[in-house]
Design an enzyme around this catalytic site. Structure first.
Site, PDB file in Angstrom:
ATOM      1  N   SER A   1       0.843  -1.215   0.000  1.00  0.00           N
ATOM      2  CA  SER A   1       0.000   0.000   0.000  1.00  0.00           C
ATOM      3  C   SER A   1       0.872   1.257   0.000  1.00  0.00           C
ATOM      4  O   SER A   1       0.598   2.221  -0.718  1.00  0.00           O
ATOM      5  CB  SER A   1      -0.894   0.023   1.248  1.00  0.00           C
ATOM      6  OG  SER A   1      -1.872  -0.966   1.151  1.00  0.00           O
TER       7      SER A   1
ATOM      8  N   ARG B   1       1.587   4.248  -3.172  1.00  0.00           N
ATOM      9  CA  ARG B   1       1.420   5.682  -2.896  1.00  0.00           C
ATOM     10  C   ARG B   1       2.722   6.439  -3.127  1.00  0.00           C
ATOM     11  O   ARG B   1       2.718   7.562  -3.621  1.00  0.00           O
ATOM     12  CB  ARG B   1       0.892   5.861  -1.463  1.00  0.00           C
ATOM     13  CG  ARG B   1      -0.593   5.463  -1.355  1.00  0.00           C
ATOM     14  CD  ARG B   1      -0.993   5.154   0.073  1.00  0.00           C
ATOM     15  NE  ARG B   1      -2.422   4.908   0.219  1.00  0.00           N
ATOM     16  CZ  ARG B   1      -3.037   3.737  -0.023  1.00  0.00           C
ATOM     17  NH1 ARG B   1      -2.349   2.681  -0.443  1.00  0.00           N
ATOM     18  NH2 ARG B   1      -4.349   3.615   0.166  1.00  0.00           N
TER      19      ARG B   1
ATOM     20  N   ASP C   1      -6.905  -7.784   5.074  1.00  0.00           N
ATOM     21  CA  ASP C   1      -6.121  -8.588   4.122  1.00  0.00           C
ATOM     22  C   ASP C   1      -5.500  -9.827   4.776  1.00  0.00           C
ATOM     23  O   ASP C   1      -5.027 -10.722   4.081  1.00  0.00           O
ATOM     24  CB  ASP C   1      -4.999  -7.738   3.496  1.00  0.00           C
ATOM     25  CG  ASP C   1      -5.553  -6.671   2.566  1.00  0.00           C
ATOM     26  OD1 ASP C   1      -6.719  -6.789   2.140  1.00  0.00           O
ATOM     27  OD2 ASP C   1      -4.827  -5.710   2.264  1.00  0.00           O
TER      28      ASP C   1
ATOM     29  N   ARG D   1     -13.108 -13.991  -0.872  1.00  0.00           N
ATOM     30  CA  ARG D   1     -12.192 -14.657   0.072  1.00  0.00           C
ATOM     31  C   ARG D   1     -12.923 -15.431   1.160  1.00  0.00           C
ATOM     32  O   ARG D   1     -12.334 -16.318   1.782  1.00  0.00           O
ATOM     33  CB  ARG D   1     -11.211 -13.641   0.682  1.00  0.00           C
ATOM     34  CG  ARG D   1     -10.151 -13.217  -0.323  1.00  0.00           C
ATOM     35  CD  ARG D   1      -9.115 -12.283   0.254  1.00  0.00           C
ATOM     36  NE  ARG D   1      -8.086 -12.016  -0.741  1.00  0.00           N
ATOM     37  CZ  ARG D   1      -7.271 -10.966  -0.713  1.00  0.00           C
ATOM     38  NH1 ARG D   1      -7.361 -10.079   0.277  1.00  0.00           N
ATOM     39  NH2 ARG D   1      -6.361 -10.801  -1.653  1.00  0.00           N
TER      40      ARG D   1
END
Ligand code: S3P
Length: 427
Positions: free
Chosen positions: A22, A26, A313, A344
């Site tokens: 992540s 960015r 996650d 999931r």
């Protein structure tokens, strides 16, 4: 590729894991919008971050890797150029959703596509709020990619998200940089805040009040060095492995412990896990630490509500840990898992059952009885990196051999996962 894994006796060593995915996305995107050259160390080299790099190169940004340091040269918010063709975000939801926010405010048009999985993931959640800011953005009739975006002048807006999502929040904050005045985004529970931290670090005017984030339009972003800590989502596979494989002691160095990401540590500790932190540091507003994990008997627990975004996650591998706990574990309020790279909840329930475990599927989670013996099985990864890795860890404690089908998908976030695992297992 099929990957075969067998029961292991212990896990003992000291490792590092790839950079946080992540934060890496960015760093590349925001570096591209800053003035000057942003130097990024510790970047994730997974396929998802490569998708972001590829898209930004097509948008005219110079990106080079020199001796392990990624150099991204930007010319400010208006420094992007119209790409020659369609932009391909691959498997990466973060690439597609965050770029949409940036591209909505440009003075050119683009089309964003993705692979089969990304083309089935919901995009109305960014299309509709961006349209409220004046964006000209469209997906398919059902609200999926490909997305066509005709860059235009945007207006600020106060958004209230029905579902917490860092990707949606980030897309709207990025669009807010191209709108006069203050854009605000509120969410029911705070999602990961890497965008807020990194934009502040690069010079944007960000305000935070509980679950509401504001940004002032047209910030002057200035290039600055970014160090990406190890990805707690990748470390999670080894944290669970060292906890449930008997006689294990594992040290994982330099792991990002942003408070919006540490749900896996909090949940495992509530269950009794032996995880010690040592040598805390903080770079570009992102904290990190070394972790020492020792195997221990866990006890079942319930995770729900505000806990969920912090562990979202890691739930597949958390579910594997839960099968070994004393007593039942309940996972609720995690409906979002159904719209990740694959469904999931379905994938975890199906594969646990293939390994002989009992598990009850809920619309928004699952109930997992504890102290279950797992049997080696053929695992359907659904081409989802986190399913493939979670069930590789399950294979370390199962009787017999476990085969992970379509295992190459681990490259999305963790190239080298299998090799690293083999180095730390003692058969
Ligand atoms: C991400 C946000 C999360 C997470 C995803 C990466 C990000 O999704 O599941 O893997 O980098 O912003 P949400 O947008 O649902 O929070």
């Amino acid at each position: 590729m099929k990957y075969k894994v067998k029961k292991t006796k212990s896990i003992c060593t000291e490792i590092t894991v790839p950079g946080d995915k992540s934060i890496s996305h960015r760093a590349v995107m925001f570096g591209a919008l800053a003035n000057g050259t942003t130097e990024v160390t510790g970047l994730s080299l997974g396929q998802d971050v490569k998708s972001t790099i590829r898209c930004l190169k097509e948008l005219g940004i110079t990106v080079n890797m020199v001796d392990g340091v990624l150099k991204v040269t930007g010319f400010g918010l208006r420094g992007l150029r119209a790409p020659k063709g369609v932009l391909d975000a691959g498997n990466s939801g973060t690439t597609m959703r965050l770029l949409s926010g940036i591209l909505a405010g440009q003075d050119f048009s683009v089309t964003l596509t993705g692979d089969e999985s990304l083309s089935r993931r919901p995009m109305k959640r960014i299309i509709e709020p961006l349209q409220k800011m004046g964006a000209i953005i469209q997906g398919t009739a059902e609200g999926y990619a490909p997305l066509t975006i005709k860059g235009t002048i945007l207006s600020s807006f106060k958004h209230e998200l029905p579902v917490s999502s860092a990707q949606v929040k980030s897309a709207l904050l990025l669009a807010g940089m191209y709108a006069r005045g203050t854009t605000a985004v509120s969410e029911p529970v705070k999602s990961r805040d890497h965008t807020e931290r990194m934009l502040s670090y690069l010079g944007a005017n960000i305000g935070i009040d509980e679950n509401t984030v504001t940004i002032e339009g047209f910030p002057l972003l200035k290039a600055a060095p970014i160090q990406v800590p190890g990805d707690i989502s990748s470390a999670a596979f080894f944290i669970v492995a060292a906890t449930i494989v008997p006689n294990s002691t594992l040290i994982i160095k330099n792991i990002g412990i942003n408070p919006t990401r540490v749900g896996i540590l909090e949940a495992l500790r509530i269950m009794g896990a032996d995880i010690v932190e040592d040598s805390f540091t903080s770079k570009n507003y992102e904290p990190s630490t070394n972790l020492q994990i020792k195997s221990i008997q866990l006890s079942g627990t319930t995770i729900a509500r505000e806990m969920i975004p912090k562990i979202i996650d890691e739930i597949p591998v958390f579910a594997v840990a839960a099968t070994q706990a004393k007593g039942e574990t309940v996972i609720r309020d995690a409906r979002e898992l159904r719209v990740k790279e694959t469904d999931r909840i379905k994938a975890v329930v199906e594969n646990l059952r293939r390994m002989g475990a009992a598990v009850e599927e809920l619309p928004d989670g699952m109930i997992i009885p504890g102290e279950q013996k797992l049997k080696g099985a053929v695992i359907n990864s659904y081409h989802d990196h986190r399913i493939a890795m979670a069930f590789t860890i399950a294979g370390l404690i199962a009787e017999g051999e476990t085969t992970i089908e379509n295992a190459d998908c681990v490259d999305i976030s963790f190239p080298g996962f299998f090799m690293q695992l083999e180095e730390l297992c003692h058969a």
